[in-house]
Design a protein around this motif. Structure first.
Motif, PDB file in Angstrom:
ATOM      1  N   UNK A 186       0.815  -1.218   0.000  1.00 14.19           N
ATOM      2  CA  UNK A 186       0.000   0.000   0.000  1.00 14.19           C
ATOM      3  C   UNK A 186       0.849   1.268   0.000  1.00 14.19           C
ATOM      4  N   UNK A 187       2.058   1.170   0.539  1.00 15.25           N
ATOM      5  CA  UNK A 187       2.978   2.316   0.569  1.00 15.25           C
ATOM      6  C   UNK A 187       3.872   2.391  -0.668  1.00 15.25           C
ATOM      7  N   UNK A 188       3.813   1.378  -1.530  1.00 15.71           N
ATOM      8  CA  UNK A 188       4.609   1.389  -2.760  1.00 15.71           C
ATOM      9  C   UNK A 188       6.058   1.013  -2.562  1.00 15.71           C
ATOM     10  N   UNK A 189       6.355   0.226  -1.547  1.00 14.47           N
ATOM     11  CA  UNK A 189       7.749  -0.113  -1.237  1.00 14.47           C
ATOM     12  C   UNK A 189       8.462  -0.782  -2.410  1.00 14.47           C
ATOM     13  N   UNK A 190       7.812  -1.721  -3.082  1.00 11.66           N
ATOM     14  CA  UNK A 190       8.464  -2.413  -4.204  1.00 11.66           C
ATOM     15  C   UNK A 190       8.836  -1.440  -5.315  1.00 11.66           C
ATOM     16  N   UNK A 191       7.959  -0.480  -5.593  1.00 15.06           N
ATOM     17  CA  UNK A 191       8.231   0.507  -6.642  1.00 15.06           C
ATOM     18  C   UNK A 191       9.405   1.400  -6.226  1.00 15.06           C
ATOM     19  N   UNK A 192       9.419   1.807  -4.952  1.00 16.42           N
ATOM     20  CA  UNK A 192      10.543   2.615  -4.467  1.00 16.42           C
ATOM     21  C   UNK A 192      11.857   1.855  -4.604  1.00 16.42           C
ATOM     22  N   UNK A 193      11.856   0.586  -4.228  1.00 20.17           N
ATOM     23  CA  UNK A 193      13.084  -0.212  -4.319  1.00 20.17           C
ATOM     24  C   UNK A 193      13.545  -0.361  -5.759  1.00 20.17           C
ATOM     25  N   UNK A 194      12.625  -0.612  -6.673  1.00 18.28           N
ATOM     26  CA  UNK A 194      13.014  -0.798  -8.072  1.00 18.28           C
ATOM     27  C   UNK A 194      13.488   0.503  -8.717  1.00 18.28           C
ATOM     28  N   UNK A 195      12.879   1.617  -8.336  1.00 19.77           N
ATOM     29  CA  UNK A 195      13.203   2.896  -8.977  1.00 19.77           C
ATOM     30  C   UNK A 195      14.376   3.632  -8.328  1.00 19.77           C
ATOM     31  N   UNK A 196      14.808   3.215  -7.169  1.00 16.65           N
ATOM     32  CA  UNK A 196      15.823   3.972  -6.433  1.00 16.65           C
ATOM     33  C   UNK A 196      17.113   4.185  -7.230  1.00 16.65           C
ATOM     34  N   UNK A 197      17.633   3.159  -7.871  1.00 19.64           N
ATOM     35  CA  UNK A 197      18.877   3.339  -8.639  1.00 19.64           C
ATOM     36  C   UNK A 197      18.677   4.289  -9.820  1.00 19.64           C
ATOM     37  N   UNK A 198      17.475   4.324 -10.375  1.00 18.68           N
ATOM     38  CA  UNK A 198      17.184   5.231 -11.489  1.00 18.68           C
ATOM     39  C   UNK A 198      17.076   6.675 -11.004  1.00 18.68           C
ATOM     40  N   UNK A 199      16.595   6.873  -9.796  1.00 18.25           N
ATOM     41  CA  UNK A 199      16.496   8.222  -9.225  1.00 18.25           C
ATOM     42  C   UNK A 199      17.874   8.833  -9.040  1.00 18.25           C
ATOM     43  N   UNK A 200      18.786   8.082  -8.466  1.00 18.70           N
ATOM     44  CA  UNK A 200      20.128   8.615  -8.218  1.00 18.70           C
ATOM     45  C   UNK A 200      20.889   8.870  -9.505  1.00 18.70           C
ATOM     46  N   UNK A 201      20.608   8.082 -10.511  1.00 15.08           N
ATOM     47  CA  UNK A 201      21.297   8.263 -11.782  1.00 15.08           C
ATOM     48  C   UNK A 201      20.911   9.582 -12.443  1.00 15.08           C
ATOM     49  N   UNK A 202      19.801  10.174 -12.012  1.00 13.28           N
ATOM     50  CA  UNK A 202      19.336  11.408 -12.625  1.00 13.28           C
ATOM     51  C   UNK A 202      19.749  12.672 -11.898  1.00 13.28           C
ATOM     52  N   UNK A 203      20.490  12.560 -10.806  1.00 16.68           N
ATOM     53  CA  UNK A 203      20.876  13.762 -10.065  1.00 16.68           C
ATOM     54  C   UNK A 203      21.696  14.686 -10.939  1.00 16.68           C
ATOM     55  N   UNK A 204      21.329  15.949 -10.925  1.00 21.94           N
ATOM     56  CA  UNK A 204      22.033  16.946 -11.715  1.00 21.94           C
ATOM     57  C   UNK A 204      21.535  17.062 -13.143  1.00 21.94           C
ATOM     58  N   UNK A 205      20.519  16.260 -13.499  1.00 20.38           N
ATOM     59  CA  UNK A 205      19.976  16.320 -14.858  1.00 20.38           C
ATOM     60  C   UNK A 205      19.145  17.592 -15.026  1.00 20.38           C
ATOM     61  N   UNK A 206      19.028  18.091 -16.252  1.00 24.24           N
ATOM     62  CA  UNK A 206      18.252  19.317 -16.473  1.00 24.24           C
ATOM     63  C   UNK A 206      16.761  19.099 -16.229  1.00 24.24           C
ATOM     64  N   UNK A 207      16.105  20.131 -15.727  1.00 25.62           N
ATOM     65  CA  UNK A 207      14.672  20.086 -15.470  1.00 25.62           C
ATOM     66  C   UNK A 207      13.995  21.132 -16.336  1.00 25.62           C
ATOM     67  N   UNK A 208      12.898  20.772 -16.961  1.00 28.56           N
ATOM     68  CA  UNK A 208      12.141  21.696 -17.809  1.00 28.56           C
ATOM     69  C   UNK A 208      10.771  21.907 -17.174  1.00 28.56           C
ATOM     70  N   UNK A 209      10.259  23.144 -17.227  1.00 29.57           N
ATOM     71  CA  UNK A 209       8.929  23.476 -16.741  1.00 29.57           C
ATOM     72  C   UNK A 209       7.924  23.379 -17.870  1.00 29.57           C
ATOM     73  N   UNK A 210       6.798  22.710 -17.616  1.00 27.29           N
ATOM     74  CA  UNK A 210       5.709  22.581 -18.574  1.00 27.29           C
ATOM     75  C   UNK A 210       4.472  23.252 -17.991  1.00 27.29           C
ATOM     76  N   UNK A 211       3.728  23.958 -18.791  1.00 29.60           N
ATOM     77  CA  UNK A 211       2.505  24.615 -18.337  1.00 29.60           C
ATOM     78  C   UNK A 211       1.347  24.147 -19.188  1.00 29.60           C
ATOM     79  N   UNK A 212       0.328  23.640 -18.541  1.00 32.07           N
ATOM     80  CA  UNK A 212      -0.840  23.126 -19.269  1.00 32.07           C
ATOM     81  C   UNK A 212      -1.700  24.271 -19.774  1.00 32.07           C
ATOM     82  N   UNK A 213      -2.331  24.027 -20.903  1.00 33.62           N
ATOM     83  CA  UNK A 213      -3.310  24.993 -21.420  1.00 33.62           C
ATOM     84  C   UNK A 213      -4.540  24.925 -20.523  1.00 33.62           C
ATOM     85  N   UNK A 214      -5.105  26.048 -20.200  1.00 39.58           N
ATOM     86  CA  UNK A 214      -6.260  26.054 -19.287  1.00 39.58           C
ATOM     87  C   UNK A 214      -7.543  26.267 -20.038  1.00 39.58           C
TER      88      UNK A 214
END
Length: 158
Positions: free
Chosen positions: A130-158
């Protein structure tokens, strides 16, 4: 929105899918994903109406070879949400409170406690699910690999 890994051929399709939900063109900056050689990653901050994260998740989770997480912050009168997807686990969705904690509805907790009392499940394992532990464990190495990556802002049409 974090696309943790995607095959290069899928990247334009991911952008089109997100653009279709947001109603504006999307051009993400893709970088190599060291945690899965041969794949790319991208991340973007976005603004939109409540429910946009769920709509983006629905548009992306049909593709088997991507990993992603999308969060939507709480806003006045609306709880936030967290969505994660991996090829091996499928989709995970949780309600997130204003402080960032995952909120588990009372009925889901009561059901898990009943099933555990009947010996049908192990309580700790179900709470982890219910807390998503398996997803956190599987994604953790992918999260760290992205540190320092560029971030882009997106704005939805209203």
């Amino acid at each position: 929105m974090y696309v943790h890994s995607a095959q290069p051929a899928l990247c334009p399709h991911i952008e089109w899918a997100v653009a279709g939900v947001l109603g504006v063109p999307v051009d993400l900056t893709w970088t190599a994903q060291p945690a899965a050689p041969g794949t790319l990653r991208a991340q973007a901050e976005w603004e939109g109406r409540p429910g946009t994260a769920a709509a983006i998740t629905s548009s992306l989770m049909g593709w088997q070879r991507i990993r992603f997480e999308i969060t939507e912050d709480a806003s006045p009168g609306v709880d936030g949400s967290r969505h994660a997807y991996t090829p091996t686990l499928g989709a995970f969705t949780a309600v997130v409170g204003a402080n960032g904690d995952i909120l588990i509805p009372e009925d889901r907790l009561r059901n898990v406690m009943l099933m555990a009392a009947q010996g049908r499940v192990v309580l700790e394992e179900e709470l982890d699910r219910l807390l998503g532990k398996q997803w956190d464990e599987e994604l953790e190495s992918f999260r760290y690999a992205g540190e320092g990556a560029p971030v882009r802002w997106l704005h939805a049409a209203v």
